[in-house]
Design a protein around this motif. Structure first.
Motif, PDB file in Angstrom:
ATOM      1  N   THR A   1      79.355   7.341  23.384  1.00 45.28           N
ATOM      2  CA  THR A   1      80.511   7.512  24.262  1.00 45.28           C
ATOM      3  C   THR A   1      80.125   8.461  25.401  1.00 45.28           C
ATOM      4  O   THR A   1      79.138   9.196  25.283  1.00 45.28           O
ATOM      5  CB  THR A   1      81.699   8.092  23.475  1.00 45.28           C
TER       6      THR A   1
ATOM      7  N   ASP B   1      81.274  11.178  26.210  1.00 43.89           N
ATOM      8  CA  ASP B   1      81.263  12.574  25.771  1.00 43.89           C
ATOM      9  C   ASP B   1      80.266  12.804  24.638  1.00 43.89           C
ATOM     10  O   ASP B   1      80.330  13.806  23.927  1.00 43.89           O
ATOM     11  CB  ASP B   1      82.676  13.052  25.385  1.00 43.89           C
TER      12      ASP B   1
ATOM     13  N   ARG C   1      79.428  11.178  21.731  1.00 46.01           N
ATOM     14  CA  ARG C   1      79.582  10.818  20.315  1.00 46.01           C
ATOM     15  C   ARG C   1      78.950   9.446  20.070  1.00 46.01           C
ATOM     16  O   ARG C   1      78.786   8.665  20.986  1.00 46.01           O
ATOM     17  CB  ARG C   1      81.076  10.775  19.939  1.00 46.01           C
TER      18      ARG C   1
ATOM     19  N   THR D   1      90.975   5.442  32.880  1.00 48.13           N
ATOM     20  CA  THR D   1      90.724   6.768  32.294  1.00 48.13           C
ATOM     21  C   THR D   1      91.844   7.782  32.515  1.00 48.13           C
ATOM     22  O   THR D   1      91.941   8.740  31.758  1.00 48.13           O
ATOM     23  CB  THR D   1      89.404   7.356  32.850  1.00 48.13           C
TER      24      THR D   1
ATOM     25  N   TRP E   1      91.763   9.320  26.242  1.00 46.07           N
ATOM     26  CA  TRP E   1      90.517   9.442  27.010  1.00 46.07           C
ATOM     27  C   TRP E   1      90.038  10.892  26.929  1.00 46.07           C
ATOM     28  O   TRP E   1      90.797  11.825  27.163  1.00 46.07           O
ATOM     29  CB  TRP E   1      90.702   9.039  28.473  1.00 46.07           C
ATOM     30  N   PRO E   2      88.757  11.129  26.611  1.00 51.87           N
ATOM     31  CA  PRO E   2      88.259  12.509  26.563  1.00 51.87           C
ATOM     32  C   PRO E   2      88.114  13.087  27.982  1.00 51.87           C
ATOM     33  O   PRO E   2      87.499  12.449  28.831  1.00 51.87           O
ATOM     34  CB  PRO E   2      86.895  12.362  25.881  1.00 51.87           C
ATOM     35  N   GLY E   3      88.683  14.244  28.232  1.00 48.29           N
ATOM     36  CA  GLY E   3      88.612  14.840  29.574  1.00 48.29           C
ATOM     37  C   GLY E   3      89.760  14.349  30.433  1.00 48.29           C
ATOM     38  O   GLY E   3      90.624  13.598  29.973  1.00 48.29           O
TER      39      GLY E   3
ATOM     40  N   ASP F   1      85.373  15.733  36.542  1.00 48.02           N
ATOM     41  CA  ASP F   1      85.348  15.976  35.101  1.00 48.02           C
ATOM     42  C   ASP F   1      84.022  15.419  34.566  1.00 48.02           C
ATOM     43  O   ASP F   1      83.702  14.260  34.815  1.00 48.02           O
ATOM     44  CB  ASP F   1      86.527  15.261  34.430  1.00 48.02           C
TER      45      ASP F   1
ATOM     46  N   ILE G   1      82.901  14.300  31.837  1.00 42.25           N
ATOM     47  CA  ILE G   1      82.905  13.086  30.997  1.00 42.25           C
ATOM     48  C   ILE G   1      83.221  11.862  31.857  1.00 42.25           C
ATOM     49  O   ILE G   1      82.572  10.824  31.761  1.00 42.25           O
ATOM     50  CB  ILE G   1      83.907  13.232  29.834  1.00 42.25           C
TER      51      ILE G   1
ATOM     52  N   GLN H   1      80.112  11.020  33.878  1.00 43.89           N
ATOM     53  CA  GLN H   1      79.119  10.284  33.094  1.00 43.89           C
ATOM     54  C   GLN H   1      79.504   8.814  32.996  1.00 43.89           C
ATOM     55  O   GLN H   1      78.675   7.925  33.172  1.00 43.89           O
ATOM     56  CB  GLN H   1      79.027  10.843  31.659  1.00 43.89           C
TER      57      GLN H   1
ATOM     58  N   GLU I   1      87.058   6.095  23.523  1.00 40.91           N
ATOM     59  CA  GLU I   1      88.037   7.182  23.530  1.00 40.91           C
ATOM     60  C   GLU I   1      87.901   8.062  22.280  1.00 40.91           C
ATOM     61  O   GLU I   1      87.109   7.777  21.387  1.00 40.91           O
ATOM     62  CB  GLU I   1      89.435   6.586  23.729  1.00 40.91           C
ATOM     63  N   ARG I   2      88.679   9.147  22.267  1.00 43.28           N
ATOM     64  CA  ARG I   2      88.505  10.181  21.228  1.00 43.28           C
ATOM     65  C   ARG I   2      88.509   9.606  19.810  1.00 43.28           C
ATOM     66  O   ARG I   2      87.780  10.060  18.951  1.00 43.28           O
ATOM     67  CB  ARG I   2      89.659  11.182  21.294  1.00 43.28           C
TER      68      ARG I   2
END
Ligand SMILES: *[C@@H]1O[C@H](CO)[C@@H](O)[C@H](O)[C@H]1NC(C)=O
Ligand SMILES: *[C@@H]1O[C@H](CO)[C@@H](O)[C@H](O)[C@H]1NC(C)=O
Ligand SMILES: *[C@@H]1O[C@H](CO)[C@@H](O)[C@H](O)[C@H]1NC(C)=O
Length: 367
Positions: free
Chosen positions: A80, A82, A84, A132, A149-151, A157, A159, A162, A345-346
């Protein structure tokens, strides 16, 4: 020396622990042909294929083949943005071989000037609006329910940056993409055999004609927020005729047969549909997708994406052409706050574990 060696071993174990399941990797290309260039030639039409095999354990019966959506590449499912482990890792951890492609003329599958058609690129604002940071822009009902969504989902941001940096130009028409995907992915199935196909968004439009061309190699199809609805643009481009063959721009086999998609008899199905698009189905008795009748389908839709508005119409069309479709809206199984890029996503692990992976395990064991 010894302590440096130990240090390196500990570091590599750490990498394994952080980045998922130990596996072997190979890549290859299929679907190319040579086209003349001056007095020489260039290769054209191929797809990049990444093949990951779990390093240990018993392999599951069928591998999983991921085909990403518009603007994306196979990296969508690796890790991902972030950092993961992605869905590819989850399947490896369960003993599945995994294949990931970059669609033809996209990413590591070369786009050839003067051979391939023009390209388009999603800008960063569009990506925030659609994927996002839908909660900030609130362009459709439920957009504000987006929390996974992370961030913060916008430029600056780390994430988001990226993710956005991973995006690539795509062919500007789905009809060119459709033809090129059907050609190259058919060549892939001829090489690797039976798979469980996972499509996302745009690539659903290419998954149906692929299964039509090689029905015995496609054991099941998971379609995450599939391209649709049938015959017309979605709420982002309403009233624009699209997907003339129902859910694809390239021919698909109907029974009774047709040679031209204008032979499909359609009717607007307005009862109980949300506003913003027209749900167009076939008139009954409907023609069937005769080659796909034995292929089970799972459609997954998130709580906050714009797909929540019309994916039910897409599913109804699939059922009308004779497919057995399980339709899961994530909120109905207690999974809240996701958008179109749910696999990044998270709670991406929860979605694959409880919904997508569970369904694939069940269908694989039945077939
Ligand atoms: C998102 O985070 C970045 C980095 O902290 C910041 O520059 C940007 O203003 C934030 N955007 C929003 C909409 O909060
Ligand atoms: C069906 O929907 C299309 C697209 O919105 C529209 O152009 C057409 O007039 C509708 N047809 C009927 C019979 O309502
Ligand atoms: C919006 O979210 C609610 C609450 O989860 C859900 O009942 C509804 O079906 C969603 N609507 C759409 C269009 O996705």
């Amino acid at each position: 020396m010894l302590s440096i060696g130990l240090f390196l071993i500990i570091c590599s174990l750490r990498v394994l622990a952080q980045h998922g399941t130990a596996h072997y990797r190979e890549y290859f290309y299929v679907g190319y042909s040579y086209v003349p260039q001056g007095d020489s030639s260039i290769a054209h039409g191929q797809v990049y294929v990444e093949h990951l095999t779990p390093a240990s354990g018993t392999l599951k019966k069928y591998p999983v083949l991921f085909v990403h959506g518009a603007g994306m590449t196979g990296t969508n499912f690796l890790n991902t943005p972030d950092g993961r482990p992605g869905w590819a890792d989850w399947f490896l951890s369960q003993g599945y071989e995994v294949y990931l492609v970059d669609q033809p003329a996209r990413g590591r599958s070369p786009w050839q000037q003067n051979v391939d058609g023009p390209q388009v690129m999603f800008d960063s604002t569009t990506v925030s609006q659609l994927f996002t940071a839908t909660q900030l822009l609130n362009l459709w009902p439920n957009a504000t329910l987006h929390t996974q969504w992370p961030g913060n989902g916008t430029v600056g941001d780390p994430i988001f940056d990226q993710f956005y940096a991973s995006m690539v130009p795509l062919l500007s028409t789905d009809s060119e993409s459709g033809q090129k995907n059907q050609h190259a992915l058919t060549a892939l199935l001829d090489k690797i055999g039976e798979v469980i196909l996972i499509t996302h968004s745009q690539s659903a439009l290419f998954g149906w004609p692929l299964a039509d061309a090689r029905p015995s190699f496609v054991k099941a199809i998971v379609t995450i927020e599939p391209g649709g609805p049938p015959f017309i643009g979605d709420t982002l481009s309403p009233n624009t005729p699209m997907h003339p063959w129902g859910l694809s721009e390239v021919p698909i086999t109907y029974d009774p047969p047709i040679t031209n998609p204008s032979e499909l008899q359609t009717a607007n199905d307005t009862e109980g549909r949300l506003p913003g698009y027209t749900c167009i189905l076939q008139k009954e008795p409907s023609r069937k997708w005769i080659n796909l009748l034995d292929i089970p389908v799972l459609t997954v839709t998130s709580e906050s994406s714009w797909h929540g508005i019309f994916d039910d119409c897409t599913v109804d069309f699939l059922r009308q052409v004779g497919l057995e479709v399980d339709f899961v809206r994530l909120q109905d199984v207690g999974i809240h706050g996701n958008g179109h890029m749910m696999f990044m996503e998270r709670n991406s692990d929860e979605i694959v574990e409880k919904v997508v992976g569970k369904w694939i395990d069940k269908k694989s064991s039945e077939r």
